[in-house]
Design a protein around this motif. Sequence first.
Motif, PDB file in Angstrom:
ATOM      1  N   VAL A   1       0.840  -1.199   0.000  1.00  0.00           N
ATOM      2  CA  VAL A   1       0.000   0.000   0.000  1.00  0.00           C
ATOM      3  C   VAL A   1       0.876   1.251   0.000  1.00  0.00           C
ATOM      4  O   VAL A   1       0.601   2.214  -0.721  1.00  0.00           O
ATOM      5  CB  VAL A   1      -0.965  -0.015   1.208  1.00  0.00           C
ATOM      6  CG1 VAL A   1      -1.650   1.324   1.383  1.00  0.00           C
ATOM      7  CG2 VAL A   1      -2.005  -1.112   1.031  1.00  0.00           C
TER       8      VAL A   1
ATOM      9  N   GLN B   1       2.147   1.972  -3.427  1.00  0.00           N
ATOM     10  CA  GLN B   1       1.103   2.526  -4.288  1.00  0.00           C
ATOM     11  C   GLN B   1       0.799   3.978  -3.935  1.00  0.00           C
ATOM     12  O   GLN B   1       0.535   4.786  -4.820  1.00  0.00           O
ATOM     13  CB  GLN B   1      -0.152   1.668  -4.212  1.00  0.00           C
ATOM     14  CG  GLN B   1       0.053   0.297  -4.816  1.00  0.00           C
ATOM     15  CD  GLN B   1      -1.200  -0.540  -4.803  1.00  0.00           C
ATOM     16  OE1 GLN B   1      -2.311  -0.035  -4.693  1.00  0.00           O
ATOM     17  NE2 GLN B   1      -1.034  -1.851  -4.928  1.00  0.00           N
TER      18      GLN B   1
ATOM     19  N   LEU C   1      -2.817   5.367  -5.232  1.00  0.00           N
ATOM     20  CA  LEU C   1      -3.877   5.404  -4.237  1.00  0.00           C
ATOM     21  C   LEU C   1      -4.010   6.799  -3.694  1.00  0.00           C
ATOM     22  O   LEU C   1      -3.032   7.548  -3.619  1.00  0.00           O
ATOM     23  CB  LEU C   1      -3.558   4.452  -3.068  1.00  0.00           C
ATOM     24  CG  LEU C   1      -3.580   2.959  -3.370  1.00  0.00           C
ATOM     25  CD1 LEU C   1      -3.206   2.172  -2.114  1.00  0.00           C
ATOM     26  CD2 LEU C   1      -4.926   2.505  -3.874  1.00  0.00           C
TER      27      LEU C   1
END
Length: 118
Positions: free
Chosen positions: A102, A105, A111
């Motif tokens: 995460v 990203q 994101l």
Amino acid sequence: MVEQEDLEMKPHQEETIIVNLGVGEEKKKVKVGTSKATHIRDELVALLRDYQDIFAWSYQDMPGLSPDIVQHRLPLNPEDSPVKKKLRRMKPEMSLKIKEEVKKQFDVGFLAVVRYLE
């Protein structure tokens, strides 16, 4: 009335081997099926090595990827408020891997945090 058989659908699973297309310490891993003859598999690996520059091996390899192409949104009903569910426990190793992915990203802009009114 036509009777249907109760067949369980399962994903196709083939034995695979992992091949590193990278040079030296560079890791560019792909999975190649083992059901083909060895010489065909070797030719496929050689082809992948020749054209490895066209693959995106990391998020940094995809700069300027337009959200017009692919964008995931959560369709929420404006009259309903979001519900916070119970925290799911998972193995610490898996949790760490997810956090790293995460973060990667977020770092490249894939994101974004969305703030809701409530």
